[in-house]
Design an enzyme around this catalytic site. Structure first.
Site, short mmCIF file in Angstrom:
data_model
loop_
_atom_site.label_atom_id
_atom_site.label_comp_id
_atom_site.label_asym_id
_atom_site.label_seq_id
_atom_site.Cartn_x
_atom_site.Cartn_y
_atom_site.Cartn_z
CE LYS A 182 -3.59 -2.59 2.30
NZ LYS A 182 -4.88 -2.53 2.97
CD GLU A 221 -6.82 -0.17 0.99
OE1 GLU A 221 -5.74 0.00 0.41
OE2 GLU A 221 -6.94 -0.89 2.02
CD GLU A 278 -7.56 -8.04 -0.69
OE1 GLU A 278 -6.54 -8.43 -0.14
OE2 GLU A 278 -7.73 -6.87 -1.07
C1 PEP Z 1 -5.12 -5.74 1.43
O1 PEP Z 1 -5.24 -4.54 1.46
O2 PEP Z 1 -4.98 -6.31 0.35
C2 PEP Z 1 -5.17 -6.44 2.71
C3 PEP Z 1 -5.56 -7.68 2.72
O3 PEP Z 1 -4.81 -5.75 3.84
P1 PEP Z 1 -4.65 -6.33 5.34
O4 PEP Z 1 -3.90 -7.62 5.22
O5 PEP Z 1 -3.90 -5.27 6.07
O6 PEP Z 1 -6.03 -6.54 5.87
#
Ligand code: PEP
Length: 251
Positions: A11, A97, A167
């Site tokens: 990120k 995001e 996700e």
């Molecule tokens: C992501 O943003 O792809 C993600 C899975 O973040 P986190 O592992 O921090 O939840």
């Protein structure tokens, strides 16, 4: 048999020196891992310097986004060719995001996916429902819409080159992980959707990662599930010790 695929999404974290240092630590920590695909996705300015670190190792380089045009007056955007010239082999597309803060729609994700495939990048397409959608009983409908939208007009042979990251938005960066059973159920559902678009054979070959607070403590249980082929990891990919443990999951 689907080869496990662990990817780190850094990120908007790490300066260039910090990214280079993390990549160096990680390369050492996972040097003896041979049976899994390992990808790290730093920010754009860090790609070329990190490419130098991972060259010739078992760690591959991914970007977090790209644009669907080849070149021109698109201030602030980055093309597939630019990524490739910096040593990138994979690209995350349609992260929640990007959908939430930057207005990415299924149509945009689809255009980006077509361009990534045309250029030979390995796309990781993110899909997943928000908490309100899950609570309203719409999780499967939302995920199906993301999958169908992303794969619109993609041939079966191209689809095989794509990795899907499931996700659930409510699990990203929150410390709340979907239970291995819930995650696996959605992965199996995604495979059913892919089967209806393509065939059971194609659906059985496409890798589906889980993403959402995956970490060194829960990865083993997640990876025991039959339809979970890997993880897209945010927070826990920012430290070499936690991400290398994730890479070395025991199932
Ligand atoms: C992501 O943003 O792809 C993600 C899975 O973040 P986190 O592992 O921090 O939840």
């Amino acid at each position: 048999m689907r080869r496990p695929f662990l990817a780190g999404n850094w990120k908007m974290n790490k300066t260039v020196p910090e990214a280079v240092a993390l990549a160096k630590e990680l390369v050492q920590a996972v040097a003896n891992v041979a049976d899994r695909d390992i990808v790290i996705c730093p920010t754009f300015p860090c790609l070329a310097p990190v490419a130098e670190v991972v060259r010739g190792t078992n760690v591959k380089l991914g970007a977090q986004n790209m644009y669907f045009e080849d070149s021109g007056a698109y201030t602030g955007e980055i093309s597939a060719d630019m990524l490739i010239s910096a040593g990138v082999e994979f690209v995350i597309l349609g992260h929640s995001e990007r959908r939430e803060y930057f207005g990415e729609t299924n149509q945009i994700v689809n255009k980006k996916l077509k361009k990534a495939l045309e250029k030979g990048l390995g796309p990781i397409v993110c899909v997943g429902e928000k908490l309100v959608e899950r609570e309203a009983g719409k999780a499967e409908a939302v995920v199906e819409d993301h999958v169908r939208g992303a794969f619109e007009g993609i041939t079966a042979s191209d689809a095989l080159k794509v990795t899907i990251a499931y996700e659930p938005v409510w699990a990203i960066g929150t410390g709340k992980t979907a239970t291995p059973d819930d995650a696996n159920a959605m992965h199996a559902f995604i495979r059913t959707v892919l089967g209806s678009i393509y065939s059971a054979d194609v659906a059985g070959k496409i890798r589906i990662q889980y993403g959402g607070s995956a970490n060194d403590k829960n990865i083993d249980d997640l990876m025991k599930m039959p339809d979970i082929d890997g993880a897209l990891v945010g927070g826990a990919s920012l430290k070499a010790d936690s991400f290398s443990r994730i890479v070395k999951f025991v199932s």
